[in-house]
Design an enzyme around this catalytic site. Structure first.
Site, PDB file in Angstrom:
ATOM      1  CG  HIS A   1       7.825   7.505   5.114  1.00  0.00           C
ATOM      2  ND1 HIS A   1       7.569   7.023   3.856  1.00  0.00           N
ATOM      3  CD2 HIS A   1       6.655   7.400   5.798  1.00  0.00           C
ATOM      4  CE1 HIS A   1       6.308   6.648   3.766  1.00  0.00           C
ATOM      5  NE2 HIS A   1       5.722   6.870   4.936  1.00  0.00           N
TER       6      HIS A   1
ATOM      7  NE  ARG B   1      -1.046   2.507   2.904  1.00  0.00           N
ATOM      8  CZ  ARG B   1      -0.473   3.605   3.381  1.00  0.00           C
ATOM      9  NH1 ARG B   1      -0.390   4.696   2.634  1.00  0.00           N
ATOM     10  NH2 ARG B   1       0.057   3.622   4.588  1.00  0.00           N
ATOM     11  CG  ASP B   2       3.235   4.306   3.019  1.00  0.00           C
ATOM     12  OD1 ASP B   2       3.070   5.211   2.183  1.00  0.00           O
ATOM     13  OD2 ASP B   2       3.666   4.514   4.168  1.00  0.00           O
TER      14      ASP B   2
ATOM     15  CG  ASN C   1       6.911   3.125   5.094  1.00  0.00           C
ATOM     16  OD1 ASN C   1       6.272   3.142   4.057  1.00  0.00           O
ATOM     17  ND2 ASN C   1       6.496   3.652   6.214  1.00  0.00           N
TER      18      ASN C   1
ATOM     19  CG  HIS D   1       4.103   4.738   9.108  1.00  0.00           C
ATOM     20  ND1 HIS D   1       3.381   3.739   8.478  1.00  0.00           N
ATOM     21  CD2 HIS D   1       4.409   5.620   8.128  1.00  0.00           C
ATOM     22  CE1 HIS D   1       3.260   4.019   7.196  1.00  0.00           C
ATOM     23  NE2 HIS D   1       3.870   5.164   6.948  1.00  0.00           N
TER      24      HIS D   1
ATOM     25  CB  CYS E   1       3.456  10.198   1.361  1.00  0.00           C
ATOM     26  SG  CYS E   1       1.820  10.945   1.479  1.00  0.00           S
TER      27      CYS E   1
HETATM   28  P1  HMG Z   1     -12.917  14.425  -2.215  1.00  0.00           P
HETATM   29  O1  HMG Z   1     -12.658  14.765  -3.645  1.00  0.00           O
HETATM   30  O2  HMG Z   1     -12.983  15.519  -1.218  1.00  0.00           O
HETATM   31  O3  HMG Z   1     -14.176  13.439  -2.020  1.00  0.00           O
HETATM   32  O4  HMG Z   1     -11.785  13.397  -1.779  1.00  0.00           O
HETATM   33  P2  HMG Z   1     -15.642  13.455  -2.481  1.00  0.00           P
HETATM   34  O5  HMG Z   1     -16.422  12.751  -1.427  1.00  0.00           O
HETATM   35  O6  HMG Z   1     -16.075  14.818  -2.925  1.00  0.00           O
HETATM   36  O7  HMG Z   1     -15.613  12.501  -3.770  1.00  0.00           O
HETATM   37  C1  HMG Z   1     -15.001  12.876  -4.983  1.00  0.00           C
HETATM   38  C2  HMG Z   1     -15.005  11.680  -5.940  1.00  0.00           C
HETATM   39  O8  HMG Z   1     -14.231  10.619  -5.373  1.00  0.00           O
HETATM   40  C3  HMG Z   1     -16.381  11.101  -6.175  1.00  0.00           C
HETATM   41  O9  HMG Z   1     -16.375  10.555  -7.480  1.00  0.00           O
HETATM   42  C4  HMG Z   1     -16.461   9.971  -5.188  1.00  0.00           C
HETATM   43  O10 HMG Z   1     -17.372   8.953  -5.583  1.00  0.00           O
HETATM   44  C5  HMG Z   1     -15.040   9.456  -5.223  1.00  0.00           C
HETATM   45  P3  HMG Z   1     -17.010  11.375  -8.734  1.00  0.00           P
HETATM   46  O11 HMG Z   1     -18.423  11.643  -8.327  1.00  0.00           O
HETATM   47  O12 HMG Z   1     -16.186  12.632  -8.870  1.00  0.00           O
HETATM   48  O13 HMG Z   1     -16.838  10.429  -9.876  1.00  0.00           O
HETATM   49  N1  HMG Z   1     -14.673   8.789  -3.970  1.00  0.00           N
HETATM   50  C6  HMG Z   1     -14.262   7.519  -3.884  1.00  0.00           C
HETATM   51  N2  HMG Z   1     -14.052   6.575  -4.816  1.00  0.00           N
HETATM   52  C7  HMG Z   1     -13.630   5.379  -4.378  1.00  0.00           C
HETATM   53  N3  HMG Z   1     -13.397   5.085  -3.086  1.00  0.00           N
HETATM   54  C8  HMG Z   1     -13.573   6.021  -2.125  1.00  0.00           C
HETATM   55  C9  HMG Z   1     -14.026   7.290  -2.526  1.00  0.00           C
HETATM   56  N4  HMG Z   1     -14.320   8.419  -1.837  1.00  0.00           N
HETATM   57  C10 HMG Z   1     -14.719   9.322  -2.729  1.00  0.00           C
HETATM   58  N5  HMG Z   1     -13.329   5.728  -0.845  1.00  0.00           N
HETATM   59  C11 HMG Z   1     -10.973  11.593  -0.454  1.00  0.00           C
HETATM   60  C12 HMG Z   1     -11.702  12.925  -0.463  1.00  0.00           C
HETATM   61  C13 HMG Z   1     -10.674  11.258   0.987  1.00  0.00           C
HETATM   62  C14 HMG Z   1     -11.853  10.523  -1.069  1.00  0.00           C
HETATM   63  C15 HMG Z   1      -9.674  11.751  -1.286  1.00  0.00           C
HETATM   64  O14 HMG Z   1      -8.989  12.879  -0.854  1.00  0.00           O
HETATM   65  C16 HMG Z   1      -8.786  10.545  -1.204  1.00  0.00           C
HETATM   66  O15 HMG Z   1      -9.124   9.472  -1.701  1.00  0.00           O
HETATM   67  N6  HMG Z   1      -7.624  10.714  -0.584  1.00  0.00           N
HETATM   68  C17 HMG Z   1      -6.708   9.602  -0.367  1.00  0.00           C
HETATM   69  C18 HMG Z   1      -5.317  10.083  -0.348  1.00  0.00           C
HETATM   70  C19 HMG Z   1      -4.409   8.931  -0.044  1.00  0.00           C
HETATM   71  O16 HMG Z   1      -4.722   7.768  -0.221  1.00  0.00           O
HETATM   72  N7  HMG Z   1      -3.204   9.290   0.420  1.00  0.00           N
HETATM   73  C20 HMG Z   1      -2.190   8.332   0.736  1.00  0.00           C
HETATM   74  C21 HMG Z   1      -2.485   7.579   1.991  1.00  0.00           C
HETATM   75  S1  HMG Z   1      -2.056   8.449   3.471  1.00  0.00           S
HETATM   76  C22 HMG Z   1      -0.376   8.123   3.691  1.00  0.00           C
HETATM   77  O17 HMG Z   1       0.263   7.607   2.806  1.00  0.00           O
HETATM   78  C23 HMG Z   1       0.257   8.397   5.014  1.00  0.00           C
HETATM   79  C24 HMG Z   1       0.513   7.155   5.851  1.00  0.00           C
HETATM   80  O18 HMG Z   1       1.327   6.225   5.146  1.00  0.00           O
HETATM   81  C25 HMG Z   1       1.203   7.528   7.163  1.00  0.00           C
HETATM   82  C26 HMG Z   1       2.410   8.419   6.954  1.00  0.00           C
HETATM   83  O19 HMG Z   1       3.365   8.012   6.280  1.00  0.00           O
HETATM   84  O20 HMG Z   1       2.360   9.527   7.461  1.00  0.00           O
HETATM   85  C27 HMG Z   1      -0.797   6.437   6.186  1.00  0.00           C
HETATM   86 MG    MG Z   2       3.518   6.332   5.100  1.00  0.00          MG
END
Ligand code: HMG
Ligand code: MG
Length: 297
Positions: free
Chosen positions: A209, A15-16, A249, A207, A240
């Site tokens: 990186h 995933r990450d 990581n 966690h 990220c």
């Molecule tokens: P948004 O644009 O504000 O959401 O995104 P929305 O509710 O307005 O929806 C927009 C569109 O996205 C819609 O589709 C929804 O259906 C779709 P449209 O009508 O435009 O065709 N949608 C989805 N589709 C599939 N699955 C879903 C979903 N939700 C909405 N669950 C949202 C808000 C949270 C969805 C967006 O910002 C997002 O997906 N962000 C994810 C970002 C991400 O994955 N980042 C990486 C992970 S975090 C990380 O790596 C850190 C970590 O490792 C720890 C560290 O290292 O610090 C964990």
């Molecule tokens: Mg991470």
């Protein structure tokens, strides 16, 4: 110096790691990687995320990945779920553990999940509630626990406040994400000591990186403070997408090698893990990001 007798490794590479690789890996390769990790003895694997595919195209197809996973009893396969839509996808796929992900920096929260910290926590409450009532476990992440790519140094009290709220809504554990790897033994130790004033170590994970080469040193400090859950990424994959310059990581192989040296149990067969790291590095056509992986080739 005292250390935990055993450490739970949460493998986040599928995933990450893969979410930030330039090459998007197909479902078959993702499944093969996960199975190789499970066969190496990794007991918890973050296998994908149910986020918007427009935001993170590399994680599109996580539904198909989960549908093809075997060994569902011996290994816990987990997934990120940012909202109810994501949770519903996870439940449909039979996922038993999900993670919600908050940040300790407002700017990062906006860039990553398009809402403020407070809004994200409000959003996660029904996600957690529904997950728990469906019998799933929920983990909480906090990004940018010591530094933010947009705001610089992060206040430890903000991290504490977010952690406390994630635990209060039902997360069984909070993983402390040093998203950009800017932490050092000094800042990570200060953060964990503060959190341990109010939170027991069994509720915290680290966690780290490795952007600045500090990850293993930071993890060692966390272990010395009693933390016994560590996230890592095979072959040091990834980073990220919303933290420019963030590298992967800590490599799982390097972590396992260090734990072996400390005589800490982890349940993973290093040679099989190295093979999994080589497999995905070749598929991505990139150098293996694990020093141990290279040394044992
Ligand atoms: P948004 O644009 O504000 O959401 O995104 P929305 O509710 O307005 O929806 C927009 C569109 O996205 C819609 O589709 C929804 O259906 C779709 P449209 O009508 O435009 O065709 N949608 C989805 N589709 C599939 N699955 C879903 C979903 N939700 C909405 N669950 C949202 C808000 C949270 C969805 C967006 O910002 C997002 O997906 N962000 C994810 C970002 C991400 O994955 N980042 C990486 C992970 S975090 C990380 O790596 C850190 C970590 O490792 C720890 C560290 O290292 O610090 C964990
Ligand atoms: Mg991470």
């Amino acid at each position: 110096m005292s250390y935990p007798r055993s450490v739970k490794i949460v493998e986040v590479g599928p995933r990450d790691g893969l979410q930030n690789e330039k090459t998007t890996v197909d479902v078959t390769t993702r499944v093969e990687l996960i199975h190789q990790l499970a066969n190496a003895g990794v007991s918890t694997i973050e296998a994908g995320s149910f986020v918007s595919p427009k935001w993170v195209p590399q994680m599109a197809g996580s539904d198909q990945v989960f549908a093809q996973l075997t060994n569902m009893t011996g290994t816990i396969y987990t997934a990120l779920t940012p909202n109810i839509q994501g949770l519903e996808r996870a439940i449909t796929c039979g996922v038993r553990e999900v993670a919600v992900f908050a940040a300790a920096s407002e700017s990062f929260s906006q860039k990553n999940i398009n809402c403020s910290i407070a809004e994200s926590l409000e959003r996660f409450k029904p996600v957690t509630e529904k997950a728990l009532s469906a019998g799933l476990s929920v983990r909480g992440y906090i990004s940018c626990v010591v530094g933010c790519p947009y705001e610089g140094t992060v206040d430890v009290e903000t991290v504490y406040t977010v952690a406390e709220q994630l635990l209060a809504m039902g997360c069984y554990e909070v993983s402390l994400g040093d998203t950009t790897g800017v932490g050092t033994p000094a800042s990570i130790t200060a953060l964990i000591i503060r959190l341990l004033n109010d939170i027991t170590p069994d509720k915290l994970a680290i966690h780290a990186h490795d952007t600045y080469g500090q990850a293993l040193a930071n993890i060692l400090c966390a272990l010395q403070l009693g933390i016994s859950t560590v996230d890592s990424s095979v072959a040091g994959l990834g980073g990220c997408p919303y933290a420019r310059g963030a590298s992967g990581n800590v490599a799982t192989e390097d972590l396992v090698y260090m734990l072996d040296g400390l005589d800490i149990n982890h349940g993973i067969e290093l040679q099989k893990l190295v093979a999994a790291g080589n497999y995905i590095s070749q598929k991505l056509n990139r150098t293996n990001g694990s020093k141990v992986g290279i040394a044992l080739q």
